[in-house]
Design an enzyme around this catalytic site. Sequence first.
Site, PDB file in Angstrom:
ATOM      1  N   GLU A 194      33.904  35.896 -22.869  1.00  0.00           N
ATOM      2  CA  GLU A 194      34.147  36.289 -24.268  1.00  0.00           C
ATOM      3  C   GLU A 194      33.352  37.565 -24.592  1.00  0.00           C
ATOM      4  O   GLU A 194      32.583  37.611 -25.565  1.00  0.00           O
ATOM      5  CB  GLU A 194      33.806  35.144 -25.221  1.00  0.00           C
ATOM      6  N   GLU A 328      39.038  28.167 -20.945  1.00  0.00           N
ATOM      7  CA  GLU A 328      38.453  27.297 -21.973  1.00  0.00           C
ATOM      8  C   GLU A 328      39.591  26.814 -22.863  1.00  0.00           C
ATOM      9  O   GLU A 328      40.264  27.628 -23.508  1.00  0.00           O
ATOM     10  CB  GLU A 328      37.398  28.028 -22.807  1.00  0.00           C
TER      11      GLU A 328
HETATM   12  O1  AHR Z   1      32.778  25.859 -25.053  1.00  0.00           O
HETATM   13  C1  AHR Z   1      31.909  26.260 -26.051  1.00  0.00           C
HETATM   14  C2  AHR Z   1      31.908  27.762 -26.280  1.00  0.00           C
HETATM   15  O2  AHR Z   1      33.160  28.170 -26.741  1.00  0.00           O
HETATM   16  C3  AHR Z   1      31.689  28.627 -25.073  1.00  0.00           C
HETATM   17  O3  AHR Z   1      30.341  28.786 -24.768  1.00  0.00           O
HETATM   18  C4  AHR Z   1      32.273  29.934 -25.495  1.00  0.00           C
HETATM   19  O4  AHR Z   1      32.755  30.684 -24.402  1.00  0.00           O
HETATM   20  C5  AHR Z   1      33.373  29.527 -26.453  1.00  0.00           C
HETATM   21  O5  AHR Z   1      33.333  30.258 -27.612  1.00  0.00           O
END
Ligand code: AHR
Length: 524
Positions: A194, A328
């Site tokens: 991110e 994610e």
């Molecule tokens: O999964 C939790 C968080 O969500 C992670 O650290 C980040 O990459 C995302 O914003």
Amino acid sequence: MRSLLVGFTLIVMAITAPIMAAQKVELSIDASKPGAKIDRNIFGQFTEHLGHGVYEGIWVGPDSKIPNTRGIRNDVVGALKAIKVPNVRWPGGCFADEYHWRKSIGPQRSVTLNPNWGGVTEANTFGTHEFMDFLDQIGAEAYVSVNVGSGTPQEAAEWLEYMTAAAPTTLAKERAANGHPAPYKVALLGIGNESWDCGGNMTPDYYVSQMKIYSRFVRNFNPAQQDKQQMLKIAVGPGGDGPRWTDWTETVMKAYQQHTWSWDINGLSMHNYTVGHWPPSYASVGFGETEYSQILKFTLEMDGLISKHSAIMDKYDPDKKIALVVDEWGGWYAPLPGSNPGFLVQQNSLRDAILAALNLNIFARHADRVRGANIAQMINVLQAMIITDKEKMVLTPTYYVFKMYVPFQDATFLPVTLDAGWYTHGDVALPRVDAIAAKDANGKLWLEITNLDPNQPVEIEASLAGIAPKSAAGETLTAPKVDSVNTFDAPNTVVPKAVSAKVQGGKLALKLEPKSVTIVSVEQ
Ligand code: AHR
């Protein structure tokens, strides 16, 4: 008069009661038109140094009373082995861009802070060697995210040399002195996390210059990964569908199209949580049909998001060399009352099982482009497979979905057509039934069917073109309520049960319970 009233009441009840008769749905699978391979990596997991994801979830230390092997809890390892985890993404998340690998190797570990997640101390007792040992114990591959935000290309390059060099370099000798003479395999490398936000708030152009430098210099030296099994480098990709995100994908993909011999990437990551609205406010337990249907509606947006970014990728990479890796994803709800909000603790219900199945089906339908995905997160955080509390462990409904889907790992996608109409609740309308099919390496056909409707069963009659079925067997996952959960005291509320599937006249017939995930195998 009294009997008239009773009769009238019965008629009214019959009209207003929910219609429980099963819906008949015809479905067809065409085995003569095989699609792409469903990459086993779409069943990947993610574990971050966050709350009790790593510490207590995986790592209890060798001196713990909780049964462990070299500090890694045996119960968790046993459970994860059974779902054949293909890869684990680590150490973050946002944590990755503040992680300095040297602090967690060797006999002396530095105690640092975890400012992203509750500001707690980070003991660094779980580092490179412990992660690799954990992977070895569960039989998974490493997806390591390097620190682009606050680290340097040199730091990341040295970490990779430390992990993968076979030649007797000073770093390889240090690895050996720390207990691992043989080089480690690193299957996947995340170039930041991110980077548009917690990973450094970079513009797409700035990120692309960083990405090129990391891609060039962060090398994998493992001799076994030079020709085949090369490490795949995953660039940071989008986190939504607005112009900010389409610009990001355009910029990275355009750079890829113009790449020279000196750098390369193999994948573009995408993050997409099912949250509704930020900050997360949906409860993870104690909700009803309204929240059930709304969350499922939000989760189905994954399909449009993948299509949108895939279309951009197609412009610059028509041969689909670059994988889209949804590294994610999952449901992100309000923290459980009384928990540390920085630890992202939530329950995991039947709704999550259905959410997981719908997303896995979306990934499978995009198998030509989506060749990796990592659910967030593996243990004790967000949509977890496993919840622990000291010596106790419970497997969640999501865990059972991953277990049921094991036969789809590396199977060949087969097209399914069906029209089951809509399940509606309030202003939400959802396809009543979702399904995918695949053929495994032994020629066995697998069918997954999700009945989203929480009130009505469905009778499926499946015709199978190109297949002469002999017998069928299946398992189904459902529970009394949409928010049913497994707890330490009642761990078997949401567990798979056998379901009878019949082969009649070359067709497959089975009944799906309301709000259920069902997997059927067909012998031919
Ligand atoms: O999964 C939790 C968080 O969500 C992670 O650290 C980040 O990459 C995302 O914003």
